[in-house]
Scaffold this motif. Structure first.
Motif, PDB file in Angstrom:
ATOM      1  N   UNK A 190      49.662  27.070  48.426  1.00  0.00           N
ATOM      2  CA  UNK A 190      48.078  27.850  49.291  1.00  0.00           C
ATOM      3  C   UNK A 190      49.531  28.648  49.753  1.00  0.00           C
ATOM      4  N   UNK A 191      48.477  29.406  50.162  1.00  0.00           N
ATOM      5  CA  UNK A 191      49.280  31.167  50.410  1.00  0.00           C
ATOM      6  C   UNK A 191      49.150  32.137  49.879  1.00  0.00           C
ATOM      7  N   UNK A 192      49.204  31.505  48.640  1.00  0.00           N
ATOM      8  CA  UNK A 192      49.135  32.819  47.201  1.00  0.00           C
ATOM      9  C   UNK A 192      48.068  32.842  46.260  1.00  0.00           C
ATOM     10  N   UNK A 193      46.856  33.298  47.566  1.00  0.00           N
ATOM     11  CA  UNK A 193      45.189  33.358  46.533  1.00  0.00           C
ATOM     12  C   UNK A 193      45.222  34.747  46.578  1.00  0.00           C
ATOM     13  N   UNK A 194      44.664  35.454  45.283  1.00  0.00           N
ATOM     14  CA  UNK A 194      44.255  36.576  45.426  1.00  0.00           C
ATOM     15  C   UNK A 194      43.770  37.403  46.355  1.00  0.00           C
ATOM     16  N   UNK A 195      42.715  36.566  46.370  1.00  0.00           N
ATOM     17  CA  UNK A 195      41.306  37.551  47.848  1.00  0.00           C
ATOM     18  C   UNK A 195      41.850  37.407  48.911  1.00  0.00           C
ATOM     19  N   UNK A 196      43.583  37.117  49.257  1.00  0.00           N
ATOM     20  CA  UNK A 196      43.942  37.166  50.657  1.00  0.00           C
ATOM     21  C   UNK A 196      43.519  35.802  51.818  1.00  0.00           C
ATOM     22  N   UNK A 277      50.705  40.858  46.738  1.00  0.00           N
ATOM     23  CA  UNK A 277      50.389  42.103  46.125  1.00  0.00           C
ATOM     24  C   UNK A 277      51.175  41.821  44.251  1.00  0.00           C
ATOM     25  N   UNK A 278      52.401  41.081  44.220  1.00  0.00           N
ATOM     26  CA  UNK A 278      52.477  40.784  43.001  1.00  0.00           C
ATOM     27  C   UNK A 278      50.879  40.563  42.332  1.00  0.00           C
ATOM     28  N   UNK A 279      50.660  39.199  42.812  1.00  0.00           N
ATOM     29  CA  UNK A 279      49.811  38.631  41.528  1.00  0.00           C
ATOM     30  C   UNK A 279      48.743  39.625  41.460  1.00  0.00           C
ATOM     31  N   UNK A 280      48.048  40.730  42.061  1.00  0.00           N
ATOM     32  CA  UNK A 280      46.794  41.396  42.354  1.00  0.00           C
ATOM     33  C   UNK A 280      47.476  42.355  41.189  1.00  0.00           C
ATOM     34  N   UNK A 281      48.562  43.175  41.139  1.00  0.00           N
ATOM     35  CA  UNK A 281      48.893  43.558  40.151  1.00  0.00           C
ATOM     36  C   UNK A 281      48.943  43.350  38.675  1.00  0.00           C
ATOM     37  N   UNK A 282      49.682  42.069  38.897  1.00  0.00           N
ATOM     38  CA  UNK A 282      50.702  41.629  37.617  1.00  0.00           C
ATOM     39  C   UNK A 282      48.892  40.914  37.082  1.00  0.00           C
ATOM     40  N   UNK A 303      42.133  31.635  41.471  1.00  0.00           N
ATOM     41  CA  UNK A 303      41.493  32.111  42.506  1.00  0.00           C
ATOM     42  C   UNK A 303      43.398  32.120  43.181  1.00  0.00           C
ATOM     43  N   UNK A 304      44.103  31.083  43.019  1.00  0.00           N
ATOM     44  CA  UNK A 304      45.262  31.082  43.411  1.00  0.00           C
ATOM     45  C   UNK A 304      46.439  31.125  42.801  1.00  0.00           C
ATOM     46  N   UNK A 305      47.824  31.362  43.181  1.00  0.00           N
ATOM     47  CA  UNK A 305      48.982  30.834  42.198  1.00  0.00           C
ATOM     48  C   UNK A 305      49.320  31.485  41.278  1.00  0.00           C
ATOM     49  N   UNK A 306      50.262  31.890  40.649  1.00  0.00           N
ATOM     50  CA  UNK A 306      50.794  32.927  39.815  1.00  0.00           C
ATOM     51  C   UNK A 306      50.397  32.005  38.200  1.00  0.00           C
ATOM     52  N   UNK A 307      49.243  31.450  38.182  1.00  0.00           N
ATOM     53  CA  UNK A 307      49.119  30.591  36.734  1.00  0.00           C
ATOM     54  C   UNK A 307      47.587  30.460  36.563  1.00  0.00           C
ATOM     55  N   UNK A 308      47.419  30.683  35.373  1.00  0.00           N
ATOM     56  CA  UNK A 308      45.699  30.062  34.524  1.00  0.00           C
ATOM     57  C   UNK A 308      45.615  29.126  33.666  1.00  0.00           C
ATOM     58  N   UNK A 309      44.905  28.831  33.002  1.00  0.00           N
ATOM     59  CA  UNK A 309      44.469  28.703  32.066  1.00  0.00           C
ATOM     60  C   UNK A 309      43.530  29.369  30.818  1.00  0.00           C
ATOM     61  N   UNK A 310      44.292  29.392  29.754  1.00  0.00           N
ATOM     62  CA  UNK A 310      44.096  29.869  28.573  1.00  0.00           C
ATOM     63  C   UNK A 310      42.993  28.972  27.491  1.00  0.00           C
ATOM     64  N   UNK A 311      41.999  28.310  27.377  1.00  0.00           N
ATOM     65  CA  UNK A 311      41.623  28.318  26.074  1.00  0.00           C
ATOM     66  C   UNK A 311      41.499  28.961  24.789  1.00  0.00           C
ATOM     67  N   UNK A 312      42.495  28.355  23.745  1.00  0.00           N
ATOM     68  CA  UNK A 312      42.486  29.667  22.781  1.00  0.00           C
ATOM     69  C   UNK A 312      42.064  28.761  21.114  1.00  0.00           C
ATOM     70  N   UNK A 313      41.118  29.532  20.426  1.00  0.00           N
ATOM     71  CA  UNK A 313      40.311  29.229  19.485  1.00  0.00           C
ATOM     72  C   UNK A 313      41.007  29.393  18.475  1.00  0.00           C
ATOM     73  N   UNK A 314      41.785  28.088  18.453  1.00  0.00           N
ATOM     74  CA  UNK A 314      43.011  27.865  16.947  1.00  0.00           C
ATOM     75  C   UNK A 314      42.593  26.502  16.574  1.00  0.00           C
TER      76      UNK A 314
END
Ligand SMILES: Cc1ncc(COP(=O)(O)O)c(C=O)c1O
Length: 369
Positions: A190-196, A277-282, A303-314
Motif C-alpha cells: 500500500x502506497x506504491x500505486x503507479x497512478x498515485x 517515481x522509481x516505479x513509473x520510470x522503470x 497497478x501497484x508494487x514493483x512486481x507483476x506476473x508474465x505468462x510466457x509462451x514456451x
C-alpha cells in the motif's frame, strides 16, 4: 508438524547476492540511512530494549492511517513477516475453527505457515479476466463456512501488482463478518500505486480485521525490519503482544526511532513520491521491452508494487527457466510455480534501473532460444 520450505525466499537468499542482475526483488531501491537522518543525531540513542510492542510515538503515527484507531490498536513487529506469523499462530489456536481461506496467487508465507500450524488451507483465486486480476467472490462464498477461522488477502497483491477495488474489499469483509471469520489483510505494498491513488485498506470494510504491513516495500527501508499489525479489536492486539514476547521480544530500539522519522509527514510523503517515481520510470523501460516481445508474453500491467506476473509462451517449466537464467545469463527472476502459477514468472522492476534493460533482454533471449 512438517516444515514446508518457503521456496521463494530460499531461491532469493541463495542467488540474490550472486547473480549479476537481480529481477526478483519486490521492493524499490532502498534508502540510505543518511537520506533519513543526520547520522550525527543518532549518537546518543540508547541501545536498550525499547517498549516491546513498539514505542507509543511510533504506534501513534502508524495508527493515523486507520480511521478511529490509536496506539492501542497497533502492535509493532519485526517486519511484515513477524506480523503475519504471529497472526496466523494466534488464529491457528482456535479449536473450533480449523480452516483458512487464502486468496491466491499470494506471497506464500501465510499459506505455508498456516499449513505448518495444522490449518486446512483452501484457496480462492484472483483470476485474469483479460483486463485485470479480479477476485472470485463466488468461489469465496462457496468455500467459507463456520469452520473458517480467517480469510487472508494480500492487497496490493504480490505477485500480480493488482489492486482490489473497494467494492471487492467490502464484499470480502461482509462475507467474512457473516461467518464470524477474521480477515487478515497483508497490505505491504500500500502506497506504491503507479497512478498515485492510495489503495483502499481492509480496515474500512471488516469488523474482525487484522491488517499487517511493513516498512520494507513502499517505504523502501527493509533493513529496519519494522512491520505492524492493526486491529479494531484492542483485545486481539493485547493477545498478539503475548506472542511477540516469544518471537522477538521487541523491535530494535534504533529501528523504532528511525521508523518514527519515516512517518513524519514530510518524510513520509517524500518517500512515497520517490517510490512511485522509481516505479513509473522503470515501468516505461519494462513496457517497451514487453511491446517488443508481444509474441512470447502476455501480462496484465501492475497497478501497484514493483512486481507483476508474465505468462510466457514456451514449454519450459518456470523453475527450470529460473535455473537456466541463473546459470546462463546471471539473471534472477521469481518462478511462477513458487506462487502456484505455472508458466509464469514474477518480475521485479523497482531496482537497478541501469541493469534493467539488459536483464530483460536476457530473459527474452533465453525464451526465444
Ligand atoms: C506481501 C508481503 N508481505 C510480507 C512480506 C515480508 O516482508 P518484511 O518481513 O520485510 O516486512 C513480504 C516480502 O516480500 C511481502 O511481499
Amino acid at each position: 508438524m512438517k516444515l514446508e520450505p518457503f521456496e521463494l525466499e530460499r531461491i532469493q537468499s541463495l542467488w540474490e547476492n550472486v547473480v549479476e542482475i537481480n529481477l526478483s526483488e519486490s521492493g524499490v531501491e532502498p534508502l540510505r540511512l543518511s537520506e533519513l537522518v543526520d547520522v550525527e543525531d543518532l549518537r546518543d540513542i540508547r541501545l536498550g530494549y525499547t517498549q516491546t510492542n513498539g514505542s507509543v510515538p511510533l504506534r501513534r503515527l502508524i495508527s493515523k492511517q486507520y480511521e478511529g484507531a490509536d496506539e492501542k490498536n497497533v502492535i509493532v513487529t519485526n517486519g511484515g513477516s513477524e506480523a503475519n506469523m504471529v497472526t496466523v499462530w494466534n488464529l491457528a489456536r482456535e479449536e473450533d475453527r480449523r480452516e483458512i481461506l487464502v486468496m491466491l496467487p499470494n506471497y506464500m508465507q501465510i499459506w505455508g505457515y498456516a499449513g505448518m500450524m495444522g490449518l486446512k488451507r483452501e484457496a480462492f483465486w484472483l483470476k485474469n479476466d483479460g483486463t485485470r486480476w479480479a477476485v472470485d467472490l463466488e468461489e469465496l462464498k462457496s468455500k467459507i463456512s463456520s469452520n473458517t477461522v480467517a480469510v487472508a488477502i494480500c492487497n496490493p497483491n504480490n505477485p500480480t501488482g493488482a489492486v482490489m477495488r473497494s467494492d471487492e474489499l467490502r464484499a470480502i469483509g461482509e462475507i467474512a463478518d457473516d461467518h464470524g471469520a477474521w480477515v487478515i489483510s497483508d497490505e505491504a505494498y500500500r502506497g506504491s500505486e503507479l497512478d498515485g491513488n492510495l489503495s483502499p485498506t481492509m480496515w474500512n470494510y471488516a469488523e474482525r480485521v487484522l491488517v499487517t504491513n511493513t516498512l520494507s516495500k513502499s517505504f523502501a527501508v527493509p533493513g529496519l525490519r519494522i512491520g505492524w499489525i492493526a486491529a479494531k479489536s484492542r483485545e486481539k492486539i493485547e493477545e498478539l503482544w503475548a506472542y511477540t514476547d516469544y518471537t522477538s521480544i521487541a523491535p530494535s530500539a534504533l529501528s523504532d526511532h528511525l521508523a518514527a522519522i519515516v512517518f513524519e509527514e514530510e518524510m513520509h510523503d517524500s518517500i512515497i513520491d520517490r517510490t512511485r517515481h522509481i516505479l513509473r520510470e522503470n515501468w516505461r523501460v519494462v513496457e517497451d521491452w514487453l511491446s517488443d516481445n508481444r509474441d512470447i508474453f502476455t501480462y496484465i500491467p501492475p497497478e501497484a508494487s514493483a512486481i507483476f506476473l508474465i505468462r510466457y509462451k514456451s514449454d519450459i517449466d518456470s523453475i527450470q527457466l529460473a535455473e537456466l537464467l541463473i546459470r546462463e545469463k546471471s539473471v534472477l527472476i521469481a518462478p511462477g510455480d513458487h506462487f502456484l502459477m505455472p508458466k509464469h514468472i514474477r518480475l521485479g522492476y523497482g531496482h537497478h534501473a541501469d541493469k534493467l534493460p539488459v536483464g530483460l533482454e536476457r530473459i527474452a533471449e533465453v525464451l526465444r532460444a
